[in-house]
Design an enzyme around this catalytic site. Structure first.
Site, PDB file in Angstrom:
ATOM      1  N   GLU A 142      59.194   6.227  51.488  1.00 32.19           N
ATOM      2  CA  GLU A 142      59.804   7.005  51.679  1.00 32.19           C
ATOM      3  C   GLU A 142      60.274   8.223  52.343  1.00 32.19           C
ATOM      4  OE1 GLU A 142      60.723   7.051  47.280  1.00 32.19           O
ATOM      5  OE2 GLU A 142      60.944   4.938  47.586  1.00 32.19           O
ATOM      6  N   GLU A 247      61.268  -5.019  47.831  1.00 32.04           N
ATOM      7  CA  GLU A 247      61.180  -4.660  45.955  1.00 32.04           C
ATOM      8  C   GLU A 247      62.880  -5.169  45.523  1.00 32.04           C
ATOM      9  OE1 GLU A 247      59.920  -0.233  45.191  1.00 32.04           O
ATOM     10  OE2 GLU A 247      58.496  -0.798  47.132  1.00 32.04           O
TER      11      GLU A 247
HETATM   12  C1  XIL Z   1      58.192   2.060  40.238  1.00 36.66           C
HETATM   13  C2  XIL Z   1      57.264   0.766  39.124  1.00 36.66           C
HETATM   14  O1  XIL Z   1      58.240  -0.268  39.365  1.00 36.66           O
HETATM   15  C3  XIL Z   1      57.666   1.429  37.644  1.00 36.66           C
HETATM   16  O2  XIL Z   1      56.749   1.444  37.175  1.00 36.66           O
HETATM   17  C4  XIL Z   1      57.006   2.859  37.590  1.00 36.66           C
HETATM   18  O3  XIL Z   1      57.213   3.906  36.977  1.00 36.66           O
HETATM   19  C5  XIL Z   1      58.095   3.845  39.349  1.00 36.66           C
HETATM   20  O4  XIL Z   1      57.390   2.932  40.553  1.00 36.66           O
HETATM   21  N1  XIL Z   1      59.955   1.878  45.424  1.00 36.66           N
HETATM   22  C6  XIL Z   1      58.919   2.075  45.430  1.00 36.66           C
HETATM   23  C7  XIL Z   1      57.989   1.349  43.959  1.00 36.66           C
HETATM   24  O5  XIL Z   1      58.261   2.230  45.929  1.00 36.66           O
HETATM   25  O6  XIL Z   1      56.421   1.857  43.922  1.00 36.66           O
HETATM   26  C8  XIL Z   1      59.316   1.873  42.656  1.00 36.66           C
HETATM   27  O7  XIL Z   1      57.807   0.878  41.631  1.00 36.66           O
HETATM   28  C9  XIL Z   1      60.274   1.446  42.187  1.00 36.66           C
HETATM   29  C10 XIL Z   1      61.388   2.480  43.846  1.00 36.66           C
END
Ligand code: XIL
Length: 361
Positions: A142, A247
């Site tokens: 990011e 993701e």
């Molecule tokens: C999220 C996790 O799933 C949660 O458990 C945590 O509280 C916050 O982060 N983008 C990303 C991930 O790159 O690392 C994030 O994961 C979701 C958004």
């Protein structure tokens, strides 16, 4: 079980036959072996895993001279034991990073050299520990805003654009064989995608290793459209880089416009009207979710540049969307329900992948 037809339930990994890696992010309970239902799904259907939180800076390196390896070691061992490609997530991000990282020494303002030294120490320790075991790392997460400008994170404010190049160099030094990725959300938005492409191109021109780009793919039922996602894949493919959906989830619940994407710092409290499917996903939404998954997987299968698709969670019981962007909702974004039963969306993915395989796409 649904999706079974006759005989055992289809295995997504077997249908895929190596066309791309398919995986899921595991939470700490799953990593600790406390969720046999999810682990059975992983073993049956997936070829890769990501750590939802276990390798983030605050988890492994909570204090300057203290590393906490227990959960991270268990995660890596689980992947190795089950012959899964083990992904590392994430080395350099502005979230889930302890405040000491960005603090100046003894009340002074932050010295850029000190921050860079902390980054190097962290990356060397974490990547070095799992050298040869973690196949690929999300090196930086990011770095850009949706309009393509640099996100003004503490990394950027102290070190400028160079922080990204340095992170990739440190990771490569620590494991010369690991694949190294840039990861972000909303890369289907043109200005953001163009910024990421400029980054990949400039790193490569300078001889700095970068193997691929991850679109987080935290998507909604009706957006982004296939006609927005597909050009993203095509454009990254043209740079010769891999493109991964790192993701993936499809949120069927209402979401305010300003929260499209995945800015984890923006969260609102629960109100009943924001939690309309607490008793289960109604059939019409269930079918729309299935169609959406069918459409995106049909499209992924058309593009050789898509090298991995990872779901952010295994079942609806453990999706982060139960807590974001609204705390405490009952959400339904994945292929398996809270009991670990395949949903119509699972059957839709099976169908899309079988069709792609039989078309020889
Ligand atoms: C999220 C996790 O799933 C949660 O458990 C945590 O509280 C916050 O982060 N983008 C990303 C991930 O790159 O690392 C994030 O994961 C979701 C958004």
């Amino acid at each position: 079980m649904k999706g079974a037809g006759t005989g055992p339930q289809a295995s997504l990994r077997e249908i895929l036959q190596g066309r791309f890696l398919l995986g899921a992010a595991l939470n700490d309970a799953q990593i600790a072996g406390q969720d046999p239902v999810a682990l059975e799904i992983v073993r049956r259907h997936f070829s890769t895993i990501s750590p939802e939180n276990a390798l983030k800076w605050d988890a492994v390196h909570p204090e300057p001279d203290r590393f906490e390896w227990a959960a991270a070691d268990r995660y890596v061992a689980l992947g190795v034991k089950n012959h899964l490609a083990v992904i590392g997530h994430v080395l350099v991000w502005h979230e889930q990073t302890p405040s000491w990282v960005f603090a100046g020494a003894a009340g002074a303002t932050l010295d850029p050299e000190l921050l860079l030294a902390r980054m190097r120490t962290h990356i060397r320790a974490v990547v070095g520990r799992y050298r040869g075991l973690v196949q690929a790392w999300d090196v930086v997460n990011e770095a850009f805003e949706d309009d393509g400008t640099w996100r003004k994170t503490p990394w950027y404010r102290a070190l400028g654009e160079e922080y990204v190049a340095r992170a990739f160099e440190f990771a490569h030094e620590a494991d010369p064989d690991a694949q190294l990725y840039y990861n972000d959300y909303n890369l289907w938005k043109t200005p953001k995608r163009e910024a990421a492409i400029r980054l990949v191109t400039s790193l490569r021109q300078r001889g700095i290793r970068i193997d691929g780009v991850g679109e987080q793919a935290h998507w909604l039922l009706d957006g982004p459209g296939i006609e927005e996602i597909e050009p993203m894949i095509v454009d990254f493919a043209k740079t010769g880089t891999r493109i991964m959906m790192t993701e993936l989830d499809v949120d069927p619940l209402p979401r305010p416009d300003e929260l499209i994407g995945a800015d984890v710092s923006k969260r609102v409290d629960l109100k009943p009207e924001l939690d309309p499917c607490a008793d289960g996903l109604p059939d019409d939404l269930q079918q729309r979710l299935a169609r959406r998954y069918r459409d995106v997987f049909s499209m992924f299968a058309r593009h050789r540049a898509v090298s991995r698709v990872t779901f952010w969670g295994v079942t609806d019981a453990d999706t982060w969307l139960n807590q974001w962007p609204v705390r405490g909702r009952t959400n339904h974004p994945l292929l398996w329900d809270r009991q670990g039963q395949p949903k119509p969306a699972f059957d839709a993915v099976v169908e899309a992948l079988r069709r792609a395989a039989s078309n020889g796409a």
